[in-house]
Scaffold this motif. Sequence first.
Motif, short mmCIF file in Angstrom:
data_model
loop_
_atom_site.label_atom_id
_atom_site.label_comp_id
_atom_site.label_asym_id
_atom_site.label_seq_id
_atom_site.Cartn_x
_atom_site.Cartn_y
_atom_site.Cartn_z
N GLY A 72 42.98 41.15 42.57
CA GLY A 72 42.12 41.25 43.74
C GLY A 72 41.46 42.60 43.90
N CYS A 73 41.75 43.52 42.99
CA CYS A 73 41.18 44.87 43.09
C CYS A 73 39.65 44.80 43.00
N GLY A 74 39.01 45.42 43.94
CA GLY A 74 37.56 45.45 43.99
C GLY A 74 36.96 44.50 45.01
N MET A 75 37.78 43.62 45.58
CA MET A 75 37.25 42.63 46.52
C MET A 75 36.76 43.29 47.81
N ARG A 119 35.68 46.37 48.25
CA ARG A 119 34.44 47.10 47.97
C ARG A 119 33.28 46.14 47.75
N ALA A 120 33.56 44.98 47.12
CA ALA A 120 32.52 43.97 46.91
C ALA A 120 32.05 43.37 48.23
N ILE A 121 32.97 43.17 49.17
CA ILE A 121 32.58 42.65 50.49
C ILE A 121 31.69 43.65 51.20
N ILE A 122 32.05 44.92 51.13
CA ILE A 122 31.24 45.96 51.78
C ILE A 122 29.85 46.02 51.14
N LEU A 123 29.79 45.95 49.81
CA LEU A 123 28.49 45.95 49.14
C LEU A 123 27.67 44.73 49.53
N LEU A 124 28.31 43.58 49.65
CA LEU A 124 27.60 42.36 50.04
C LEU A 124 27.08 42.47 51.47
N LEU A 125 27.87 43.04 52.36
CA LEU A 125 27.42 43.21 53.74
C LEU A 125 26.27 44.20 53.85
N LYS A 175 28.93 42.68 40.40
CA LYS A 175 29.49 43.55 39.36
C LYS A 175 30.88 44.05 39.74
N MET A 176 31.10 44.31 41.02
CA MET A 176 32.39 44.83 41.48
C MET A 176 33.47 43.75 41.44
N TYR A 177 33.16 42.57 41.94
CA TYR A 177 34.13 41.46 41.97
C TYR A 177 33.35 40.15 41.83
N PRO A 178 33.24 39.63 40.61
CA PRO A 178 32.37 38.47 40.36
C PRO A 178 32.74 37.19 41.11
N ALA A 179 33.98 37.03 41.48
CA ALA A 179 34.41 35.78 42.12
C ALA A 179 34.12 35.72 43.61
N ILE A 185 39.17 30.73 36.95
CA ILE A 185 38.65 31.17 35.66
C ILE A 185 37.93 32.50 35.80
N ILE A 186 37.10 32.64 36.82
CA ILE A 186 36.36 33.89 37.03
C ILE A 186 37.31 35.04 37.34
N ILE A 187 38.29 34.81 38.20
CA ILE A 187 39.24 35.87 38.57
C ILE A 187 40.06 36.30 37.36
N LEU A 188 40.59 35.34 36.61
CA LEU A 188 41.39 35.68 35.43
C LEU A 188 40.54 36.37 34.36
N GLY A 189 39.32 35.88 34.16
CA GLY A 189 38.42 36.53 33.20
C GLY A 189 38.10 37.95 33.59
N ASN A 190 37.82 38.17 34.86
CA ASN A 190 37.53 39.52 35.35
C ASN A 190 38.75 40.42 35.18
N TYR A 191 39.93 39.89 35.47
CA TYR A 191 41.16 40.68 35.33
C TYR A 191 41.39 41.05 33.86
N LEU A 192 41.20 40.12 32.97
CA LEU A 192 41.40 40.41 31.55
C LEU A 192 40.39 41.42 31.03
N ILE A 193 39.16 41.32 31.48
CA ILE A 193 38.13 42.28 31.06
C ILE A 193 38.47 43.67 31.58
N LYS A 194 38.92 43.77 32.83
CA LYS A 194 39.28 45.08 33.39
C LYS A 194 40.52 45.65 32.72
N SER A 195 41.45 44.79 32.28
CA SER A 195 42.71 45.26 31.70
C SER A 195 42.53 45.88 30.32
N PHE A 196 41.54 45.41 29.57
CA PHE A 196 41.39 45.90 28.20
C PHE A 196 40.22 46.80 28.05
#
Length: 86
Positions: A16-19, A21-27, A36-40, A75-86
């Motif tokens: 959930g990291c980035g959510m 900040r993504a909400i603030i950017l969306l607002l 870009k911050m949190y795709p889901a 799928i989006i959350i797991l994909g984003n997590y895996l991309i951030k992890s590596f």
Amino acid sequence: MLSCSTKKYLNQECMGCGMQRAIILLLKGDIIGSIKMYPALITLIIMFIYLLFHLKFNYIKGHLVLKYLFILNVIIILGNYLIKSF
């Protein structure tokens, strides 16, 4: 903003990291930055809005739409997590 205890104690971002900040950017109107911050985030918002409409109007195939939206979000959350992890 609330701090992430996983990142604070384990030095690793959670799913959930980035959510926040993504909400603030969306607002603020920065849709691209939010994605870009949190795709889901956008699909999560769509899923919860659809859930509220489904509970109110009881769509015939609403449960299937919600199931597919949930799978898409996972799928989006797991994909984003895996991309951030590596």
